[in-house]
Design a protein around this motif. Structure first.
Motif, PDB file in Angstrom:
ATOM      1  N   LEU A 180       0.819  -1.206   0.000  1.00 20.25           N
ATOM      2  CA  LEU A 180       0.000   0.000   0.000  1.00 20.25           C
ATOM      3  C   LEU A 180       0.850   1.251   0.000  1.00 20.25           C
ATOM      4  CD1 LEU A 180      -2.152  -2.023   1.518  1.00 20.25           C
ATOM      5  CD2 LEU A 180      -3.155   0.136   2.118  1.00 20.25           C
ATOM      6  N   SER A 187       3.465  -4.308  19.269  1.00 21.85           N
ATOM      7  CA  SER A 187       3.824  -4.096  17.871  1.00 21.85           C
ATOM      8  C   SER A 187       2.602  -3.657  17.067  1.00 21.85           C
ATOM      9  CB  SER A 187       4.408  -5.394  17.314  1.00 21.85           C
ATOM     10  OG  SER A 187       4.465  -5.349  15.926  1.00 21.85           O
ATOM     11  N   LEU A 188       1.478  -4.317  17.369  1.00 21.33           N
ATOM     12  CA  LEU A 188       0.252  -4.008  16.629  1.00 21.33           C
ATOM     13  C   LEU A 188      -0.156  -2.548  16.842  1.00 21.33           C
ATOM     14  CD1 LEU A 188      -2.835  -6.335  16.683  1.00 21.33           C
ATOM     15  CD2 LEU A 188      -3.077  -3.911  16.736  1.00 21.33           C
ATOM     16  N   CYS A 248       2.101  -0.174  15.204  1.00 27.43           N
ATOM     17  CA  CYS A 248       2.021  -0.206  13.744  1.00 27.43           C
ATOM     18  C   CYS A 248       0.733   0.434  13.264  1.00 27.43           C
ATOM     19  CB  CYS A 248       2.102  -1.666  13.294  1.00 27.43           C
ATOM     20  SG  CYS A 248       1.634  -1.962  11.617  1.00 27.43           S
ATOM     21  N   ARG A 303      -0.648   4.292  11.240  1.00 30.03           N
ATOM     22  CA  ARG A 303      -1.405   4.041  10.011  1.00 30.03           C
ATOM     23  C   ARG A 303      -2.765   4.695  10.067  1.00 30.03           C
ATOM     24  NH1 ARG A 303       0.146  -0.580   6.481  1.00 30.03           N
ATOM     25  NH2 ARG A 303      -1.905  -0.588   5.537  1.00 30.03           N
ATOM     26  N   ASN A 328      -9.226  -2.696   7.723  1.00 27.45           N
ATOM     27  CA  ASN A 328      -7.975  -3.234   8.260  1.00 27.45           C
ATOM     28  C   ASN A 328      -7.710  -2.673   9.656  1.00 27.45           C
ATOM     29  OD1 ASN A 328      -5.456  -4.331   8.582  1.00 27.45           O
ATOM     30  ND2 ASN A 328      -4.450  -3.034   7.068  1.00 27.45           N
ATOM     31  N   PHE A 380     -10.180  -4.054  12.154  1.00 30.86           N
ATOM     32  CA  PHE A 380      -9.817  -5.423  12.498  1.00 30.86           C
ATOM     33  C   PHE A 380      -8.734  -5.440  13.571  1.00 30.86           C
ATOM     34  CE2 PHE A 380      -6.771  -8.912  11.663  1.00 30.86           C
ATOM     35  CZ  PHE A 380      -7.568  -9.974  12.048  1.00 30.86           C
ATOM     36  N   HIS A 381      -7.647  -4.719  13.312  1.00 24.34           N
ATOM     37  CA  HIS A 381      -6.524  -4.791  14.250  1.00 24.34           C
ATOM     38  C   HIS A 381      -6.861  -4.164  15.599  1.00 24.34           C
ATOM     39  CE1 HIS A 381      -4.279  -5.778  10.585  1.00 24.34           C
ATOM     40  NE2 HIS A 381      -3.495  -6.430  11.403  1.00 24.34           N
ATOM     41  N   SER A 410     -11.738  -5.384   4.831  1.00 24.65           N
ATOM     42  CA  SER A 410     -10.368  -5.215   4.358  1.00 24.65           C
ATOM     43  C   SER A 410      -9.981  -6.276   3.339  1.00 24.65           C
ATOM     44  CB  SER A 410      -9.417  -5.166   5.538  1.00 24.65           C
ATOM     45  OG  SER A 410      -8.660  -6.316   5.608  1.00 24.65           O
ATOM     46  N   HIS A 468      -0.741 -12.024   6.295  1.00 29.74           N
ATOM     47  CA  HIS A 468       0.257 -11.010   6.618  1.00 29.74           C
ATOM     48  C   HIS A 468       1.447 -11.100   5.691  1.00 29.74           C
ATOM     49  CE1 HIS A 468       0.632  -8.647  10.510  1.00 29.74           C
ATOM     50  NE2 HIS A 468      -0.595  -8.539  10.049  1.00 29.74           N
TER      51      HIS A 468
HETATM   52  C1  HEM Z   1      -2.682 -10.128  16.886  1.00 26.70           C
HETATM   53  C2  HEM Z   1      -1.898 -10.044  15.878  1.00 26.70           C
HETATM   54  C3  HEM Z   1      -2.297  -9.831  14.442  1.00 26.70           C
HETATM   55  C4  HEM Z   1      -3.184 -10.541  13.700  1.00 26.70           C
HETATM   56  C5  HEM Z   1      -4.022 -11.736  14.129  1.00 26.70           C
HETATM   57  C6  HEM Z   1      -3.199  -9.951  12.387  1.00 26.70           C
HETATM   58  C7  HEM Z   1      -3.951 -10.409  11.323  1.00 26.70           C
HETATM   59  C8  HEM Z   1      -3.999  -9.838  10.090  1.00 26.70           C
HETATM   60  C9  HEM Z   1      -4.748 -10.306   8.989  1.00 26.70           C
HETATM   61  C10 HEM Z   1      -5.624 -11.545   9.019  1.00 26.70           C
HETATM   62  C11 HEM Z   1      -4.558  -9.471   7.949  1.00 26.70           C
HETATM   63  C12 HEM Z   1      -5.137  -9.615   6.548  1.00 26.70           C
HETATM   64  C13 HEM Z   1      -6.466  -8.991   6.460  1.00 26.70           C
HETATM   65  C14 HEM Z   1      -6.412  -7.526   6.260  1.00 26.70           C
HETATM   66  O1  HEM Z   1      -5.832  -7.087   5.255  1.00 26.70           O
HETATM   67  O2  HEM Z   1      -6.969  -6.812   7.107  1.00 26.70           O
HETATM   68  C15 HEM Z   1      -3.674  -8.439   8.388  1.00 26.70           C
HETATM   69  C16 HEM Z   1      -3.255  -7.373   7.609  1.00 26.70           C
HETATM   70  C17 HEM Z   1      -2.360  -6.419   8.032  1.00 26.70           C
HETATM   71  N1  HEM Z   1      -1.715  -6.390   9.254  1.00 26.70           N
HETATM   72 FE1  HEM Z   1      -2.053  -7.577  10.800  1.00 26.70          FE
HETATM   73  N2  HEM Z   1      -2.338  -8.898  12.365  1.00 26.70           N
HETATM   74  C18 HEM Z   1      -1.753  -8.806  13.602  1.00 26.70           C
HETATM   75  C19 HEM Z   1      -0.796  -7.899  13.985  1.00 26.70           C
HETATM   76  C20 HEM Z   1      -0.274  -6.910  13.179  1.00 26.70           C
HETATM   77  C21 HEM Z   1       0.819  -6.077  13.511  1.00 26.70           C
HETATM   78  C22 HEM Z   1       1.610  -6.189  14.806  1.00 26.70           C
HETATM   79  C23 HEM Z   1       1.025  -5.251  12.468  1.00 26.70           C
HETATM   80  C24 HEM Z   1       2.081  -4.203  12.303  1.00 26.70           C
HETATM   81  C25 HEM Z   1       3.337  -4.406  12.419  1.00 26.70           C
HETATM   82  C26 HEM Z   1       0.047  -5.550  11.481  1.00 26.70           C
HETATM   83  C27 HEM Z   1      -0.086  -4.906  10.270  1.00 26.70           C
HETATM   84  C28 HEM Z   1      -0.910  -5.284   9.263  1.00 26.70           C
HETATM   85  C29 HEM Z   1      -1.047  -4.600   8.012  1.00 26.70           C
HETATM   86  C30 HEM Z   1      -0.302  -3.354   7.613  1.00 26.70           C
HETATM   87  C31 HEM Z   1      -1.961  -5.299   7.255  1.00 26.70           C
HETATM   88  C32 HEM Z   1      -2.493  -4.937   5.876  1.00 26.70           C
HETATM   89  C33 HEM Z   1      -1.771  -5.658   4.851  1.00 26.70           C
HETATM   90  C34 HEM Z   1      -2.112  -5.145   3.503  1.00 26.70           C
HETATM   91  O3  HEM Z   1      -1.496  -4.168   3.118  1.00 26.70           O
HETATM   92  O4  HEM Z   1      -2.959  -5.756   2.853  1.00 26.70           O
HETATM   93  N3  HEM Z   1      -0.725  -6.562  11.929  1.00 26.70           N
HETATM   94  N4  HEM Z   1      -3.349  -8.697   9.680  1.00 26.70           N
END
Ligand code: HEM
Lengths: 583, 337
Positions: A9, A126-127, A130, A134, A205, A208-209, A497, B294
């Protein structure tokens, strides 16, 4: 670009950023390859910043997620203290060398262990680190105008061209209306219209997070403020919400938080498969008819608590967690006094309800009038038969042939030294087994209605009849509704998302032959988007209709099948104008 | 209510019928693949001849000519594939009949134990394949879009699943134990079946994607890639997109399975999360699929590595079904095996 951990992105965002003040350049973090840079001492602040950036990178998130999956596994291979304490004890006995090690590594309570907690806490830090930045970028993006029109639309992965009779100005006007009608945000530019939609893909997105963070907090509060108590009640008996056989509370709760309800067990109905030969003995229904009084003085109400149908007292839930038999055993001592009379619960050990139990009689007299303590220990078999080795076992869970098989002990029950005892086990230390004339343990084998005299003038034992008992689990879990809400929000965010298309469409109109115009329509998507080609075709078709052009098949520009072959997946070094290779 | 053993018997007969039809469908599809390979070889030989003659005339670029020829889609009449598809449709109908009669015989949804889970889950896979074929047909055949090339890879595994289920997990049609007697069985388990079936299709697409990538690499090194019939399948990038779409939908369903399971646990066991072994593995699968999604967005981890993560996630799913169900003690001991 040397950045390795941004998402696709961000490329798009950089590549097609609207003409405007450049975002302040980020301080570059030292690259791993730059050994010289690393060798130079980092200022503490810079080092902290370096660590933070590492922690909040996509790679670290991915790594921590994988670690989380791996770390969860031992909890399914080793028995866990919280749901199988007996299994833990047995495992330690069976594995004398490994047992203490697993204990030391907190393998018997994986999900509250230091290492498991460290992983998920880091992950969530971290989440947040991050996602919050965003969210800031996204809030700005929500208000920003669609990106400027690329100079050469024909280099975009989806593009069409057409000659229209209408003049460029009219075409652009129509294009804007068509795009707005397809829920695009539009902006007129010099000789073109830029349009964008699907910002809520990123909102999803973020939702969700952030919902995952909410979920974590809700789950944590559940475990801090919940309590659970267990109580066994025989038919005809009553329990009060203040006394339990066992109770465990979170940090902020104790038994005084339980509402002072009373529950009487009026009847316990159970049934087992008795017809279908391959399924004999399978449970078919368990139902406890109870009378519930929510608090002293309240009107009693009748309820049936079944598996999958708990009862509620305020926020506290009462569910049926077990059932079994309670033989009514009457013991008369040597002096003829009734020293024990009532149902004694026997805990089922097998699917056919082979049940074990103990009767303790602390205050009996022997034939000479001297005080003596007695204990009966044995098994209850609802449908007694013998197994291959001739030992008595139960062949069916229901009462077809109830038999009580017991041994008799006398001596010191150890009840007087003040240490709490388990009512279902007998400490035989300090006791001796009562023997018959031949010096063998007295075998008591009784059917309902039978009485046996004990030797040595110890009295008699009568097995009168069998009652049933039910065990109830009383539990309050605050935070469960919040957990559900956050889980559903997370799911909604996930769907947005994953499935909301994020698209940009540009329409360019140049003066064409005879006062008409030469129109270009091009589209670009972020992430996975199977419908982009249809979108571009649709825009062109509507545009034709809007300017009164007869419908035709889309013209010159290469169709979807013939667009330049996408670079192989995983290749990031692309020409500037094809930043997004995965429509 | 008692079990209607006559109807249960009919269900079994229909199942045997379905398995026979799947077997013949598998054979027909395999024959079609063999035909395709033969034809592709013949075409390549022709192309090579042509290239040789061009080279003899002094023209350059013979190499590129051969590679494009290799990629040129093959349009041919595929009688064996048509027979295979018809047989497959018949098999799926019998399979559907078997599932429905099983449900009727026990007056409930037919997914109360492992055998029924496999029976219904493989039906969803079969129907999913037929839908894909129908959609490809409507979009026009050719250009690698004819989904019937996947027939062998669907009929075979469906047949194997049914065989294993019959041999190892078979239980007679019976009423439910009280713990399963809840409408949550309908919701939670059905969504789990859908998720499993979609992941299975996603897994197949991923395997084909990895094979295509391997063949691309071999071809790029200037060697002949084996498995010529794969030329007729879509390329690795398109397979990756298909796999992603299937896995994304499956992931959402898996998320829902997890939530619905927790709600049910709250009712049945008085506690929404127990870290019971089946819950642990459902969680692990969910996290590994999250890793996959991810990874697709992480530089250096997309493409092949992400694909392997989804393979790992599918392996966890199989493990959960085949190993955890049977060998791990826990609250979910309803396998009925
Ligand atoms: C509990 C921990 C986490 C889970 C279960 C999780 C799960 C997911 C899932 C299933 C997606 C794909 C669906 C979507 O695009 O929304 C996603 C996307 C994403 N996650 Fe996480 N995530 C976690 C933690 C994090 C952390 C720590 C970061 C940052 C460092 C992060 C950054 C992102 C980003 C930037 C996307 C979008 C990806 C894209 O550009 O399509 N997430 N995450």
């Amino acid at each position: 670009m040397a950045r390795t951990d941004e998402t696709h992105l961000d490329d798009l965002r950089d590549e097609y950023r609207d003409a405007g003040p450049q975002a302040p350049a980020r301080p570059r973090r030292p690259r791993r390859r730059g050994d010289a840079e690393l060798a130079a001492p980092l200022a503490p602040l810079e080092f902290a910043r370096y660590c933070w950036r590492q922690l909040t990178s996509m790679r670290t998130a991915l790594f921590l997620l994988m670690l989380l999956a791996v770390a969860a596994v031992p909890g399914s291979t080793f028995p866990q203290q919280n749901n199988d304490p007996a299994g833990v004890a047995q495992w330690v006995v069976d594995h004398p060398t490994a047992g203490p090690w697993v204990e030391r590594l907190q393998g018997f309570h994986v999900y509250s262990s230091v290492w498991f907690s460290a992983i998920y806490l880091l992950l969530f830090i971290s989440l947040v680190g991050c996602v919050l930045p965003r969210a800031g970028v996204h809030l700005k993006a929500l208000r920003s105008r669609p990106p400027r029109t690329p100079a050469r639309l024909e280099r975009l992965p989806e593009h069409r061209e057409a000659e229209l009779a209408a003049a460029p100005g009219q075409v652009l006007e129509a294009a804007r209306a068509v795009l707005a009608g397809r829920r695009f945000r539009t902006q007129a530019r010099d000789g073109s219209v830029a349009a964008e939609k699907g910002h809520h893909r990123e909102s999803g997105n973020l939702l969700f997070h952030l919902s995952l963070v909410g979920l974590l907090v809700a789950v944590a509060s559940s475990s801090l403020f919940s309590y659970s108590g267990q109580r066994l009640v025989t038919v005809g008996g009553t329990m009060v919400g203040t006394t339990f056989d066992s109770f465990s509370g979170g940090v902020g709760t104790d038994q005084s938080d339980v509402p002072p309800f009373t529950l009487s067990l009026d009847a316990m109905d159970v049934s087992f498969e008795a017809q279908q030969t391959t399924q004999i003995g399978e449970p078919r229904s368990f139902a406890a008819d109870v009378t519930l009084t929510d608090e002293p003085g309240a009107a009693p109400r009748r309820e049936t608590i079944r598996v999958n149908h708990p009862a509620k007292v305020g926020h506290t839930q009462v569910s049926l967690s077990g059932n079994g038999y309670a033989p009514v055993i009457v013991v008369r001592d040597g002096a003829g006094n009734v020293v024990q009379d009532g149902p004694t619960p026997f805990l089922p050990q097998t699917a056919n309800y082979d049940s074990t139990g103990v009767v303790k009689v602390p205050d009996a007299l022997d034939a000479g009038g001297a005080p003596v303590q007695l204990a009966l220990q044995g098994v209850f078999l609802p449908s007694a038969t013998t197994d291959a080795s001739g030992a008595p076992v139960s062949g069916f869970p229901d009462l077809a042939n109830p038999v009580l098989v017991m041994q008799v002990w006398t001596g010191d029950l150890g009840l007087d030294d003040g240490v709490a005892q388990n009512v279902y086990t007998l400490e035989t230390e300090g006791m001796r087994q009562v023997l018959d004339d031949q010096g063998r343990p007295v075998p008591l084998q009784l059917a309902p209605g039978q009485t046996v005299q004990l030797p040595d003038g110890l009295g008699s034992v009568t097995f009168e009849r069998v009652e049933r008992f039910a065990s109830f689990d009383v539990r309050s879990t605050p935070g469960q509704s919040a957990a559900l809400v956050f889980a559903l929000l997370a799911t909604a965010g996930l769907v947005m998302s994953l499935f909301l298309p994020r698209r940009r469409v540009w329409v360019k109109a140049l003066p064409g032959a005879a006062g008409g115009s030469r129109v270009q329509v091009a589209g670009l998507a972020r992430g996975n988007d199977a419908g982009l080609a249809d979108e571009v075709d649709g825009v062109l078709a509507r545009l034709r209709a809007a300017v009164g052009e007869p419908q035709r098949a889309p013209e010159p520009g290469p169709g979807p099948g013939e667009s330049p072959p996408p670079p192989p997946v995983g290749d990031h070094e692309q020409p500037v104008h094809a930043p997004e290779e995965r429509p | 209510m008692t079990v209607d053993e006559n109807v249960a018997g009919i269900s079994n007969v229909l199942l045997y019928g379905a398995m026979s039809a799947y077997l013949f469908s598998f054979i027909a599809y395999a024959g079609d693949l063999a035909d395709g390979a033969k034809e592709i070889r013949a075409r390549d030989a022709r192309a090579a001849e042509r290239a040789a003659s061009t080279a003899a005339l002094g023209g350059g670029g013979a190499g590129t000519a051969t590679t494009t020829a290799l990629r040129e889609p093959l349009v041919r009449r595929r009688r064996a594939a048509a027979v295979g598809t018809s047989l497959f449709a018949v098999a799926a109908l019998l399979h559907l009949g078997s599932v429905v009669t099983r449900g009727i015989s026990v007056h409930r949804v037919p997914w109360g134990n492992m055998f029924e889970f496999a029976l219904t889950g493989s039906l969803v896979v079969a129907v999913g394949y037929l839908v894909a074929v129908a959609r490809a047909q409507r979009a026009g055949l050719g250009g690698g879009r004819d989904a019937r090339y996947l027939g062998t890879f669907v009929a075979g595994p469906v047949l194997a699943t049914l065989g294993i289920a019959l041999r190892s997990f078979y239980v007679e049609a019976a009423q439910l134990v009280p713990a399963l007697d809840s409408y949550w069985l309908i919701i939670h388990v059905f969504v789990a079946i859908l998720a499993t079936a979609l992941s299975t299709l996603g897994f197949s697409a991923t395997v084909l994607q990895l094979v295509q990538e391997k063949r691309d690499r071999v071809a790029a090194a200037g060697e002949r890639a084996g498995g010529v019939f794969m030329d007729a399948l879509p390329g690795s990038a398109e397979l990756e997109r298909t796999a992603f779409r299937l896995n994304a939908v499956a992931f959402v369903m898996w998320t829902f399975t997890l939530i619905a399971g927790a709600v049910w646990a709250q009712v049945a066991w008085n506690r929404y999360w127990n870290w019971d072994s089946k819950e642990v593995w459902t969680f692990v699968i969910w996290v590994v699929y999250a890793c996959y999604l991810h990874a697709r967005a992480t530089r250096g981890w997309d493409g092949k590595r992400a694909a392997w993560l989804s393979v790992l996630a599918f392996a966890c799913m199989l493990f959960n079904y085949l190993v955890v169900n049977i060998f791990f003690p826990g609250l979910h001991s309803y396998a009925g095996v």
